[in-house]
Design a protein around this motif. Structure first.
Motif, PDB file in Angstrom:
ATOM      1  N   UNK A  57       1.233  -1.228  -0.025  1.00 52.61           N
ATOM      2  CA  UNK A  57      -0.369   0.345   0.190  1.00 52.61           C
ATOM      3  C   UNK A  57       0.498   1.467  -0.007  1.00 52.61           C
ATOM      4  N   UNK A  58       2.141   1.529  -0.200  1.00 54.48           N
ATOM      5  CA  UNK A  58       2.607   2.268   0.941  1.00 54.48           C
ATOM      6  C   UNK A  58       4.441   1.682   0.919  1.00 54.48           C
ATOM      7  N   UNK A  59       5.359   2.441   0.008  1.00 55.15           N
ATOM      8  CA  UNK A  59       6.757   2.017  -0.283  1.00 55.15           C
ATOM      9  C   UNK A  59       6.877   0.596  -0.440  1.00 55.15           C
ATOM     10  N   UNK A  60       7.953   0.107   0.305  1.00 58.96           N
ATOM     11  CA  UNK A  60       7.998  -1.732   0.201  1.00 58.96           C
ATOM     12  C   UNK A  60       9.040  -1.590  -0.434  1.00 58.96           C
ATOM     13  N   UNK A  61       9.405  -3.008  -0.765  1.00 57.76           N
ATOM     14  CA  UNK A  61      11.063  -3.465  -1.468  1.00 57.76           C
ATOM     15  C   UNK A  61      10.896  -2.841  -2.904  1.00 57.76           C
TER      16      UNK A  61
ATOM     17  N   UNK B 162       3.809   0.224   4.395  1.00 55.10           N
ATOM     18  CA  UNK B 162       2.503  -0.579   4.821  1.00 55.10           C
ATOM     19  C   UNK B 162       2.118  -1.352   3.611  1.00 55.10           C
ATOM     20  N   UNK B 163       2.305  -2.480   4.219  1.00 50.73           N
ATOM     21  CA  UNK B 163       2.524  -3.760   3.235  1.00 50.73           C
ATOM     22  C   UNK B 163       1.132  -4.258   2.530  1.00 50.73           C
ATOM     23  N   UNK B 164       1.179  -5.055   1.518  1.00 55.13           N
ATOM     24  CA  UNK B 164       0.197  -5.784   1.126  1.00 55.13           C
ATOM     25  C   UNK B 164      -1.351  -6.235   1.657  1.00 55.13           C
ATOM     26  N   UNK B 165      -2.514  -5.128   0.889  1.00 54.06           N
ATOM     27  CA  UNK B 165      -3.660  -6.085   1.477  1.00 54.06           C
ATOM     28  C   UNK B 165      -3.544  -7.512   1.461  1.00 54.06           C
ATOM     29  N   UNK B 166      -3.007  -8.142   0.374  1.00 53.79           N
ATOM     30  CA  UNK B 166      -3.155  -9.900   0.287  1.00 53.79           C
ATOM     31  C   UNK B 166      -2.562  -9.788   1.109  1.00 53.79           C
TER      32      UNK B 166
ATOM     33  N   UNK C 234       3.364  -0.676 -13.292  1.00 56.68           N
ATOM     34  CA  UNK C 234       2.762  -1.789 -11.907  1.00 56.68           C
ATOM     35  C   UNK C 234       1.988  -1.264 -11.790  1.00 56.68           C
ATOM     36  N   UNK C 235       1.594   0.746 -11.425  1.00 56.60           N
ATOM     37  CA  UNK C 235       0.622   1.220 -10.612  1.00 56.60           C
ATOM     38  C   UNK C 235       0.811   0.919  -9.092  1.00 56.60           C
ATOM     39  N   UNK C 236       2.014   1.374  -8.039  1.00 55.90           N
ATOM     40  CA  UNK C 236       2.490   0.713  -7.462  1.00 55.90           C
ATOM     41  C   UNK C 236       2.431   2.317  -6.444  1.00 55.90           C
ATOM     42  N   UNK C 237       2.710   2.518  -4.889  1.00 57.70           N
ATOM     43  CA  UNK C 237       2.303   3.268  -4.224  1.00 57.70           C
ATOM     44  C   UNK C 237       3.908   3.459  -4.035  1.00 57.70           C
TER      45      UNK C 237
ATOM     46  N   UNK D 124       1.519   7.782  -0.480  1.00 57.70           N
ATOM     47  CA  UNK D 124       0.414   8.897  -0.498  1.00 57.70           C
ATOM     48  C   UNK D 124      -0.848   8.597  -1.278  1.00 57.70           C
ATOM     49  N   UNK D 125      -1.139   7.541  -2.083  1.00 51.76           N
ATOM     50  CA  UNK D 125      -1.892   6.796  -2.355  1.00 51.76           C
ATOM     51  C   UNK D 125      -1.906   7.236  -4.229  1.00 51.76           C
TER      52      UNK D 125
END
Length: 1020
Positions: free
Chosen positions: A525-529, A544-548, A925-928, A933-934
């Motif tokens: 959802x936010x940031x990440x690898x 913030x981790x992925x929803x899945x 890839x439509x990442x955040x 911020x969304x």
């Protein structure tokens, strides 16, 4: 008549320019002026006496070259008399001044000794004012009484070329509309009443204005004004109020806009992915109101020729209903009460000393009741709740003293104060349920594909004790020295914002629920690898981790518990000094050279300065006017200038206050009947599973003023260049052209990327244990595009100095840009007793990647704290057409006296559509990435999307009016009717820009439909 045509001798063959400027009247005709001047030619050695209907009397001697000038005259009607050996030999009556301009009154060259005393009705103002070097439009009370306009300063301003309606998502502090000048944002304008700056001290949205019937003249400055004024890189709306005369006058007016004659507003619908019409978003057919306005005025002499009074009141009430959208299914039965008053005392202490006292007030009170509404049946239900009750407005009091010390030396001093009240309260507030944001983005598998909300209608409220003050002090000195008129002065303001801010109601739960559809359950959802900025470890960056990874998040839907508040008492001190020289180079050339120096200091809640923009901020101004033919029939003019803009008080609420702005992230497996998520599972974050996350680092902590801004911050400023001409076409017409170029050279916004700051500190070898990484501030004020230097607190005291390069450290691949090009062509027929009319065409282009202090496409009104520039990814592909760009503008207005008792008027505006924006998640890839911020990146469905690739439709608005003023009532009684938007054009003017939302493409705003206004007035 124009006696210039009757001149016989060579000695008196002078141009109006030489007359006006060699004697210095234009030296005082700067923007936001409240006065005008009279100049002309006569027999050398004679004297000229001017006297107004309000008792102003001044007498000057005609110089050896046969010229005279009387400047700094209050507006009004004058009689100008030529005297020879103490005897009146010629006279011109009914000479009306126009604000900031000179009026020519010349007398023939015949031997005055042989003249018998005569009186001649003066002609209208000179067709072309060859003294002006700026870009202004002046609308008089007579024109306002004829033209079909909404009754506001902004509606009047829209008559001027290059002025466009601002986003419907913004309003001024009393609920009215806002406007944009020359591509600038809507908060970059200045408002004046009788020379006092009434601009909104909180955020710059509009300003206090006069009752409509009390306006003598409104000056609309689109650029080029002199060094005496500043603090605007948009435009200026300056109103001069009416004053009493030696005759008593009173009158009143009633205007009524009935609900039944309003056109039905069009309903709004969602837009499907294929572009076709979707389900209904908002039922608007019953969104109508009636309005009644009552005005009264009185004016006259308290002491003949000495003391005068003018007073006016206006009471407006609007009452109606408005049905909310399907995510807020309520009918609001509302009432607005908008009283205004204005009073002015003019005391002619002596012929050389004048005192003017002004008082004015704007207030707006709103109250509403919400009833339920069933979208399935389109029927209204019973009582739900009371809406937030607001009372906003301000009172203005000012005094202006003018002393004509000698014929060459004039001193003016103005002091005043504006006190504002911004009150809100919620009657019978029910704290049971939280407010629901984004109900349209709920998981359709859990809500039956229909948004579920509750009875809560209050999200946040203003602090109940919110108030403001604005103090003005200015002193101006003008001295004529040969061919030069020198002016100098000071221009000081102090603004206070007391108990400002918003919060969730104390009685409530302290939070709201915010639904979101991320779309990809496997992407963080936010940031990440792989999404952190280069050189930063993603595990130490906000994420913030992925929803899945959690139950209920398999399709990308999640919900956030949202908390927000900001509050403080803050102030801004603005100081300025200026000097200007109006130099009459020769009979046909005028050059104006000025220099202004502004200083701005912004203070936080404990009185500490967090911004000291007090180093010399030199704003040069230079202009010229060339009277080509020497007879005021053809003028070429131009000017160049720099204009600085201060930050308003509201900036401190987030940049130097104790703001809280956090979200806790969850997946969910259900939604109850009140829209509250159930089956919550916390989503893991970099601060811990379910921990509150603030992308801006706003956790309610007090802000160290030394960390609020870059230590090398510079003020916002804009450079402007104007070149144009005005030319007579026969004896009845004037035409001309004007080219304008504006370049925003420096802006102020905030950067939120503390992750990159920490990365730079690591690269500098700073021990991570010597500072608290969680207290490295985000939302720091910067100059976008420039290297910034920050203070980062050490644990043991003191600060680290961290220099952040724009590209290498913050990783931006673009710098700040806002440029405006405009070409205005016009044709005008001045009023000749029968009719007047004007047509303007403007071609313009406003482009770049920074609209200014606010952002219209998403309705973000946080001044200098927009999403722009928070981190690099948000500005990729941001360059394009800016929100206030209207490529083509055609405006035409005028009136025609079709019979002695009948007058008809019209107003036409044709504008090309505003740019559309499509925002989404980042990249193919439509990442955040980054601070997450969304969906606010310049990508649409995974493809780069620059603003303005598509546009909203053209708008066409024709308004007509007619007035009947019968002879049997001595033309004191009048009846009128106005039809606004005759053809009921209701084009969409702005749409929702977030492509990732189901609301993408739905209307945000639309043209106001047709309505009819009736009026009756009596003037005695």
């Amino acid at each position: 008549m124009n006696s210039r045509k009757n001149f016989k001798t060579g000695q008196l063959q002078r141009t109006a320019l030489a007359l006006a400027l060699g004697l210095g009247f234009a030296g005082l005709a700067f923007g936001q002026a409240t006065t005008g001047s009279i100049f002309g030619q006569a027999q050398a050695g004679d004297s000229v006496l001017v006297k107004s209907t309000s008792g102003i009397t001044r007498q000057v001697t005609v110089d050896a070259s046969g010229r005279y000038a009387v400047d700094s005259l209050p507006l009004g009607n004058y009689t100008v008399t030529l005297q020879h050996d103490g005897q009146s030999v010629d006279s011109r009556s009914n000479v009306t001044l126009r604000v900031g301009s000179g009026t020519e009154v010349s007398f023939g060259a015949q031997n005055a000794q042989t003249l018998s005393a005569v009186t001649v009705q003066a002609n209208a103002l000179p067709t072309i004012d060859v003294s002006g070097v700026d870009s202004r439009t002046v609308i008089t009370a007579e024109q306002l009484a004829r033209l079909p306009l909404a009754r506001s300063a902004e509606a009047i301003a829209l008559l001027a070329p290059g002025v466009v309606q601002g986003s419907g998502l913004f309003t001024n502090l009393t609920g009215g509309s806002v406007v944009s000048f020359g591509g600038s944002s809507v908060t970059e304008n200045a408002y004046y009443i009788n020379g006092f700056n009434t601009t909104d001290p909180l955020s710059g949205f509009g300003g206090i204005t006069l009752p409509y019937g009390a306006i003598d003249q409104q000056e609309i400055m689109s650029g080029g004004y002199g060094a005496a004024y500043g603090r605007s890189d948009g435009g200026v709306i300056s109103q001069v109020g009416k004053r009493g005369t030696n005759e008593w006058h009173f009158g009143g007016q009633i205007q009524w806009t009935p609900k039944d004659l309003r056109a039905d507003p069009k309903n709004w619908y969602y837009v499907k992915k294929d572009g076709s019409q979707g389900a209904m978003r908002q039922y608007r057919k019953n969104n109508k109101s009636w309005t009644t306005t009552v005005d009264a005025y009185v004016g006259g002499p308290l002491i003949q020729d000495k003391l005068f009074l003018f007073a006016a009141v206006e009471a407006e009430r609007q009452q109606g209903e408005s049905t909310g959208s399907n995510v807020a299914p309520f009918v609001d039965h509302y009432r607005y009460d908008n009283p205004k008053w204005y009073g002015k005392l003019d005391w002619n202490i002596t012929d050389s000393n004048i005192l003017e006292l002004t008082g004015a007030s704007n207030k707006s009170s709103y109250q509403g009741v919400f009833n339920d509404f069933d979208y399935a049946t389109k029927t209204e239900g019973g009582f739900n709740s009371n809406d937030t009750h607001t009372k906003n407005g301000a009172d203005v009091y000012s005094a202006k003293f003018t002393s004509y010390i000698t014929d060459d030396l004039t001193v003016t001093a103005l002091y005043g104060k504006m006190k504002g009240t911004w009150y809100s309260s919620v009657a019978d507030y029910d704290p049971t349920y939280p407010y629901i944001f984004g109900a349209q983005d709920q998981n359709p598998d859990l809500n039956g594909d229909s948004p579920i909300t509750n009875s809560q209608t209050v999200s946040t409220i203003n602090l109940p004790g919110h108030r403001s003050t604005n103090t003005n002090l200015r002193v101006d000195v003008s001295y004529k020295l040969g061919d030069h008129t020198l002016t100098a002065g000071i221009d000081n303001q102090d603004q206070k914002n007391i108990d400002g801010g918003t919060k969730f109601p104390d009685e409530g739960l302290g939070y709201a629920w915010e639904y979101n559809d991320f779309g990809d359950p496997d992407t963080y959802v936010m940031g990440g690898p792989g999404t952190a900025q280069p050189g930063a470890d993603w595990q130490n960056s906000p994420w913030v981790a992925n929803t899945g990874s959690q139950p209920g998040g398999e399709t990308g839907y999640y919900v956030a518990r949202y908390r927000y508040h900001d509050n403080a008492s803050v102030r801004v001190a603005q100081r300025a000094q200026y000097v200007e020289d109006s130099w009459q180079v020769n009979d046909r050339w005028l050059v104006k050279i000025g220099l202004r120096n502004d200083q701005f200091t912004n203070y936080n809640a404990v009185g500490q300065p967090y911004l000291r923009l007090t180093s010399p901020q030199w704003a040069p101004r230079v202009g010229f006017s060339w009277d080509v033919n020497g007879d005021s029939s053809f003028k070429v003019y131009g000017n160049a200038g720099r204009y600085y803009l201060a930050l308003p008080t509201s900036v401190a609420l987030r940049s130097a206050g104790t703001s809280l702005y956090t979200r806790e992230y969850f997946t969910y497996t259900g939604i109850d009947a009140n829209g509250i998520p159930t089956g919550l599972t916390p989503i893991d974050t970099y601060l811990g599973s379910g921990a509150p996350v603030s992308a801006n680092g706003e956790y309610g902590q007090a802000r160290d003023p030394k960390t609020s801004a870059s230590t090398n911050l510079k003020s916002e400023y804009q450079d402007e260049y104007i070149f144009g001409f005005d030319k007579k076409l026969g004896d009845s017409w004037v035409y001309g052209a004007k080219a304008t170029y504006r370049n925003l050279r420096n802006a102020i916004d905030d950067v939120g990327d503390n992750v990159s700051i920490i990365a730079k500190m690591n690269a500098m070898g700073i021990d991570p244990n010597s500072y608290d990484a969680t207290r490295v501030p985000a939302s720091i004020l910067i100059n976008p595009g420039s290297t910034s230097v920050f203070n980062i607190p050490k644990l043991g005291g003191g600060y680290y100095t961290v220099e952040m390069d724009w590209k290498n450290d913050f990783h931006f691949n673009t710098t700040m840009k806002r440029k405006y090009y405009g070409l205005n062509l016009y044709l005008e027929h001045p009023f000749d007793g029968k009719w007047f009319g004007k047509v303007d065409y403007v071609w313009s282009r406003s482009y770049g990647n920074s609209e200014g202090q606010v952002r219209s496409d998403i309705g973000q009104d946080d001044v200098s704290a927009t999403v722009d520039w928070d981190y690099a990814a948000t500005m990729d592909y941001a360059n394009g057409a800016l929100s206030n760009d209207r490529r083509h503008q055609i405006k035409a207005y005028g009136s025609y006296q079709i019979a002695p008792e009948w007058m008809v008027s019209g107003n036409l505006a044709i504008l090309s559509g505003s740019p559309k924006t499509c925002l989404g998640y980042y990249g193919e890839a439509q990442t955040n990435p980054g601070l997450g911020y969304g969906p606010y990146y310049h990508f649409c469905k995974g493809e780069p999307s620059s603003p303005g690739a598509t546009r909203n439709p053209w708008t066409y608005t024709l308004s007509l009016s007619a007035e009947y003023r019968p002879e049997w009532a001595g033309k004191k009684l009048a009846f009128n009717v106005m039809v606004n938007n005759v053809f009921d054009s209701q084009k969409i003017t702005q749409t929702y820009p977030i492509e990732a939302s189901s609301s993408y493409g739905r209307p945000y705003s639309m043209q106001t439909g047709r309505y009819v206004r009736f009026g009756a007035s009596y003037d005695f």
